[in-house]
Design an enzyme around this catalytic site. Structure first.
Site, short mmCIF file in Angstrom:
data_model
loop_
_atom_site.label_atom_id
_atom_site.label_comp_id
_atom_site.label_asym_id
_atom_site.label_seq_id
_atom_site.Cartn_x
_atom_site.Cartn_y
_atom_site.Cartn_z
N VAL A 62 36.76 61.78 46.06
CA VAL A 62 36.87 61.56 44.72
C VAL A 62 35.54 61.21 43.93
O VAL A 62 35.71 61.51 42.67
CB VAL A 62 37.96 60.36 44.36
N TYR A 152 37.23 38.52 45.74
CA TYR A 152 37.80 40.02 45.33
C TYR A 152 36.62 40.47 44.31
O TYR A 152 36.77 41.70 44.30
CB TYR A 152 39.21 40.00 44.80
N LYS A 159 40.69 46.71 39.39
CA LYS A 159 42.02 46.82 39.61
C LYS A 159 42.63 46.46 38.08
O LYS A 159 43.74 46.88 37.74
CB LYS A 159 42.45 45.80 40.60
N THR A 190 45.34 45.50 56.48
CA THR A 190 44.94 46.72 56.51
C THR A 190 43.37 46.70 56.57
O THR A 190 42.63 45.96 56.37
CB THR A 190 45.08 47.49 55.21
N ALA A 192 41.37 48.20 54.52
CA ALA A 192 40.96 47.81 53.23
C ALA A 192 40.64 46.46 53.09
O ALA A 192 39.81 45.93 52.48
CB ALA A 192 41.65 48.67 52.06
#
Length: 268
Positions: A62, A152, A159, A190, A192
């Site tokens: 992307v 984070y 996000k 996961t 990620a």
């Protein structure tokens, strides 16, 4: 989902949230196309694609000029129309997903925003012309967009921008019959999630202090994706749907769910 065709972006392995959603919609009759980034990922997901009878498996970065356009041009050629897209794409330098957000570099901030947020806007713009009968677009977010969570950092900021994008896109595309929503899943084991420092602590704390006292499963998140992609949610758009055993509603954990050491420290 019988008769519907959709693109799932971001399957990395059989623990990916994107994989859980892909399995759920395939089980209900959807025909799928998948994207992957680079040969290492192709080797991982080819067997998964075969399990789902995927007709189109396409390389996509992307962040590379023209890569997204090539994917949707191909789908237009082979399918002519599209019913749904799952956007499960995000990236940030894992070395900056530790310590302080204050120390985020300009370069990583820009790259994180481009890949984790802007790419969904680009996907939506390219998908809409193929959704002649309406459709559904979903992306993945996390509670770190709403509240500060350890390490984070810039991903939380990206996000938050992604969630705002969901609302703006829902309005932009509403009169075309295209719905736009996000799933905010609780911490999961996961690929990620493992990139974030102290991920095990966040996973355990969220599990122990959520109302349901357990983590969510891949199947549960997959079924939520099925709901948002199907006509079951025909009247739902612009939403961020939490699938986190209820953790997002908790302000302060109940003393009964804390250790004696935690309680003693809180009282001092």
């Amino acid at each position: 989902m019988s008769g519907k065709r959709g693109l799932v972006m971001g399957v990395a392995n059989d623990h990916s949230i994107a994989w859980g959603i892909a399995k759920a919609v395939h089980a209900e009759g959807a025909e799928l196309a998948l994207t992957y980034q680079g040969d290492p990922f192709l080797k991982r997901i080819t067997p998964l694609a075969e399990q789902l009878g995927v007709s189109e498996l396409m390389q996509c970065d992307v962040g590379a000029e023209g890569s997204l356009e090539a994917v949707f041009e191909r789908l237009g050629q082979v399918w002519g129309k599209l019913d749904f897209v799952v956007h499960a794409v995000a990236y940030s330098d894992k070395e900056e997903l530790k310590g302080r957000y204050l120390d985020t570099s300009r370069a990583n901030f820009a790259q994180t925003m481009e890949i984790s947020c802007y790419s969904f806007t680009a996907v939506s713009r390219l998908a809409q012309p193929l959704m002649s009968d309406g459709g559904s677009l979903i992306t993945l977010t996390y509670l770190g967009a709403e509240r500060v969570t350890p390490n984070y950092n810039v991903m939380g900021v990206a996000k938050a921008a992604l969630e705002a994008s969901v609302r703006y896109l829902a309005v932009d595309l509403g009169d075309t019959g295209v719905r736009v929503n996000a799933i905010s899943a609780g911490p999961m084991r996961t690929l990620a999630g493992s990139a974030i420092a102290d991920a095990r602590f966040v996973y355990g704390w969220s599990r122990d202090h959520a109302p349901l006292k357990r983590p969510v499963t891949l199947e549960e998140v997959g079924h939520t994706g099925l709901y948002l992609l199907s006509d079951l949610s025909a009247g739902v758009t612009g939403e961020v749907l939490h699938v986190d055993s209820g953790y997002n509603v908790v302000g302060i954990p109940h003393p009964g769910s804390m250790t004696s050491g935690e309680i003693k420290k809180a009282k001092t």
